[in-house]
Write an enzyme that holds these catalytic residues in place. Structure first.
Site, PDB file in Angstrom:
ATOM      1  N   SER A  28       0.828  -1.236  -0.190  1.00 38.99           N
ATOM      2  CA  SER A  28      -0.275   0.013  -0.005  1.00 38.99           C
ATOM      3  C   SER A  28       0.959   1.106  -0.074  1.00 38.99           C
ATOM      4  O   SER A  28       0.385   2.502   0.060  1.00 38.99           O
ATOM      5  CB  SER A  28      -1.010  -0.077   1.311  1.00 38.99           C
ATOM      6  N   THR A 160     -39.736  27.595  -8.970  1.00 38.51           N
ATOM      7  CA  THR A 160     -40.170  26.339  -8.370  1.00 38.51           C
ATOM      8  C   THR A 160     -40.309  25.671  -9.842  1.00 38.51           C
ATOM      9  O   THR A 160     -40.998  26.071 -10.771  1.00 38.51           O
ATOM     10  CB  THR A 160     -41.343  26.355  -7.586  1.00 38.51           C
ATOM     11  N   HIS A 161     -40.179  24.228  -9.892  1.00 37.58           N
ATOM     12  CA  HIS A 161     -40.140  23.659 -10.973  1.00 37.58           C
ATOM     13  C   HIS A 161     -39.253  24.063 -12.294  1.00 37.58           C
ATOM     14  O   HIS A 161     -39.861  24.152 -13.228  1.00 37.58           O
ATOM     15  CB  HIS A 161     -41.624  23.438 -11.415  1.00 37.58           C
ATOM     16  N   SER A 282     -13.883  26.665 -26.748  1.00 35.32           N
ATOM     17  CA  SER A 282     -13.870  25.354 -27.444  1.00 35.32           C
ATOM     18  C   SER A 282     -12.882  25.272 -28.414  1.00 35.32           C
ATOM     19  O   SER A 282     -12.735  26.282 -29.015  1.00 35.32           O
ATOM     20  CB  SER A 282     -15.385  25.353 -27.904  1.00 35.32           C
ATOM     21  N   LYS A 288     -17.854  30.072 -28.141  1.00 33.02           N
ATOM     22  CA  LYS A 288     -17.840  29.593 -26.927  1.00 33.02           C
ATOM     23  C   LYS A 288     -17.124  30.024 -25.562  1.00 33.02           C
ATOM     24  O   LYS A 288     -15.837  30.162 -25.819  1.00 33.02           O
ATOM     25  CB  LYS A 288     -17.883  27.913 -26.996  1.00 33.02           C
ATOM     26  N   GLU A 295     -19.126  23.144 -13.943  1.00 28.99           N
ATOM     27  CA  GLU A 295     -19.386  21.745 -14.766  1.00 28.99           C
ATOM     28  C   GLU A 295     -18.522  20.886 -13.930  1.00 28.99           C
ATOM     29  O   GLU A 295     -19.012  19.710 -13.570  1.00 28.99           O
ATOM     30  CB  GLU A 295     -19.014  22.098 -16.255  1.00 28.99           C
ATOM     31  N   LYS A 330      -7.917   3.782   2.067  1.00 25.51           N
ATOM     32  CA  LYS A 330      -7.106   4.823   1.935  1.00 25.51           C
ATOM     33  C   LYS A 330      -7.462   5.899   0.667  1.00 25.51           C
ATOM     34  O   LYS A 330      -7.729   6.830   0.816  1.00 25.51           O
ATOM     35  CB  LYS A 330      -5.734   4.622   1.995  1.00 25.51           C
TER      36      LYS A 330
HETATM   37  N1  ARG Z   1      -1.103  -1.262   5.032  1.00 19.53           N
HETATM   38  C1  ARG Z   1      -2.122  -1.832   6.195  1.00 19.53           C
HETATM   39  C2  ARG Z   1      -3.423  -0.950   6.218  1.00 19.53           C
HETATM   40  O1  ARG Z   1      -3.562  -0.026   5.306  1.00 19.53           O
HETATM   41  C3  ARG Z   1      -1.595  -1.427   7.530  1.00 19.53           C
HETATM   42  C4  ARG Z   1      -2.131  -2.578   8.671  1.00 19.53           C
HETATM   43  C5  ARG Z   1      -1.324  -4.030   8.444  1.00 19.53           C
HETATM   44  N2  ARG Z   1      -1.504  -4.659   9.254  1.00 19.53           N
HETATM   45  C6  ARG Z   1      -1.627  -6.216   8.944  1.00 19.53           C
HETATM   46  N3  ARG Z   1      -1.760  -7.042   9.935  1.00 19.53           N
HETATM   47  N4  ARG Z   1      -1.243  -6.571   7.890  1.00 19.53           N
HETATM   48  O2  ARG Z   1      -4.405  -1.470   6.367  1.00 19.53           O
END
Ligand code: ARG
Length: 463
Positions: A28, A160-161, A282, A288, A295, A330
């Site tokens: 991660s 309204t509407h 555009s 434009k 938007e 995350k």
């Molecule tokens: N990278 C993990 C997470 O975002 C951290 C916790 C990992 N814990 C574990 N026992 N593998 O959740």
């Protein structure tokens, strides 16, 4: 003494190396490195507590503090070498700390698990981002208050509407947006109360056998208290869902403001001018000028609501306690926070430069028979039952439509033909100014009330 292979996490238990793809698949660090600052903050507090209870010596604590300060600097300067081999932000920082300071680095994780560590980091991260979000909401609110002040007397059609209903003041309309944002702010402030509880000490799931002082760590990190239950602390992400829900509501509001700005900037409405700096042209149509900022904000409301759904589904049916599933919290959270901050910023920057085309707003209200209700109310004051008055005014509107005139442009004789109760004073209320001025009660659209609402708004945010 056995030597520990620090190449791979928990590798002593493993006879084989992790499959290369699995290593990448489960890592991660590519996204959770964004929490590096919070991870260091959490480690500093944990280390200080370990020292106080005698697990770390003063020297070890000093080494850890020095090492983490250096790592913080390396990360800030972009010199830190992040490694997929170390899986996540936590292990990357810990491994580097051990490189830098040796054995004391290996002691930092005493009485802690990545499970309570990551739960702590996200809470710290969200707490920081909510402070930014609240500040940006207030910036936008101040821009709305200033604009409402300039436009307190500006008359526009209220809808309204999406059909012209009754005249309102543009200031009143802007203050409606202000109110929505005040509630958004309250939702984030409320959400912070539950975010600001400390998981550290829950360790992997059951707590730890060391005599830790969770109150000390909580205080060092500015948490209101340690969490009550270790299993709950490492597993639930309801606070993150609340954050995404508050964010989705905020984006829903911004999408509504956006929609109105887009409509009003069109040649068909022509109520406002959005400055060039917030529009694009555009590539094919030279004439434009597109309202890209509103938007895009309208479009981005979809992804934030999508993140809310992701997080709800992420948590649904998860057994206690921590599961790797939670690593998936995350990206939606970071993207939610980024999107909110950017959209608020774009709006707060743009609003002061949005110019009302007062004449066009006024003419549009006039064309739409916006004072029809005022005429009915007038007849009621002269003794007619409301349902009868409603009928009479319908006939007057039809005459106006057929002859291409507003009610205020019909002659006294023409109006009297519908009811003898009508007299010269009717023209005071058929005028748009008379109509808005008459709605002079708390929450009403009269300029006087708009000014009161602005004053109350300023008092509320201290702006
Ligand atoms: N990278 C993990 C997470 O975002 C951290 C916790 C990992 N814990 C574990 N026992 N593998 O959740």
């Amino acid at each position: 003494m056995t030597t520990v292979n620090t190449e791979k996490l928990s590798s002593a238990r493993f006879a084989e190396a992790t499959d290369a793809f699995v290593e990448e698949f489960t890592a991660s660090v590519t996204f959770d490195r964004r929490m590096a600052r919070q991870d260091i903050q959490g480690s500093l507090a944990h280390a200080a507590m370990l020292c106080k209870i005698g697990i770390l010596t003063q020297q070890e604590l000093a080494d850890i503090q020095r090492g983490l300060a250096q790592i913080g600097g390396e990360i800030e300067r972009g010199e830190f070498v992040w490694s997929i081999k170390q899986e996540d932000v936590h292990m990357n920082i810990e491994a580097r700390l051990t490189d830098l300071i040796g054995i004391a680095g290996k002691k930092l994780h005493t009485g802690r698990s990545r499970n309570d560590q990551v739960a702590t980091d996200i809470r710290l991260y969200l707490r920081d981002d909510i402070a930014t979000i609240l500040a940006q909401i207030e910036r936008l609110q101040i821009a709305l208050l200033d604009k409402a002040e300039q436009e307190a007397d500006t008359i526009m059609p209220g809808f309204t509407h999406l059909q012209v209903a009754q005249p309102v003041t543009f200031g009143h309309h802007l203050m409606a947006w202000f109110e929505m944002l005040s509630r958004d702010k309250e939702r984030f402030q409320d959400c912070v109360k539950r975010i600001n509880v400390m998981p550290l000490g829950a360790a992997a799931l059951a707590g730890t056998s060391y005599p830790i002082d969770r109150f000390m760590t909580a205080e060092l990190l500015g948490f209101s208290r340690p969490s009550n239950n270790s299993l709950d602390s490492v597993s639930d992400r309801d606070f993150a869902i609340e954050f995404a829900a508050a964010g989705s509501l905020l984006m829903m509001h911004l999408s509504r403001f956006s929609e109105e700005l887009v409509l009003w900037a069109s040649a068909q409405f022509d109520f406002i001018d959005i400055p060039d700096a917030f529009c694009t042209g555009s590539s094919i149509m030279p004439q434009k000028k597109n309202p890209d900022v509103p938007e895009l904000v309208r479009g981005k409301s979809g992804r934030v609501t999508g993140h809310l759904m992701s997080l709800l589904m992420l948590m649904k049916s998860q057994p206690l306690a921590y599961n790797k599933d939670n690593q998936e919290d995350k990206e939606p959270l970071f993207d939610t926070a980024d999107t909110l901050i950017n959209c608020l910023r774009a709006f707060a920057d743009m609003m002061p430069h949005v110019k009302a085309k007062r004449r066009n707003m006024y003419e549009s209200a006039k064309r739409g028979f916006a004072t029809a209700t005022d005429l009915a109310d007038y007849l009621v004051r002269k003794g007619m039952a409301f349902r009868d008055a409603h009928e009479v005014v319908g006939l007057a509107v039809r005459l106006g439509l057929e002859s291409g005139r507003d009610l205020s442009e019909l002659s006294l004789d023409e109006l009297r033909a519908f009811s003898s109760a009508v007299s010269e004073d009717v023209f005071d209320i058929l005028k748009l100014e008379g109509s808005v001025a008459a709605r002079n009660h708390i929450g009403g659209t009269a300029p006087e009330q708009v000014r009161k609402a602005i004053a109350a708004g300023r008092a509320q945010i201290g702006g």
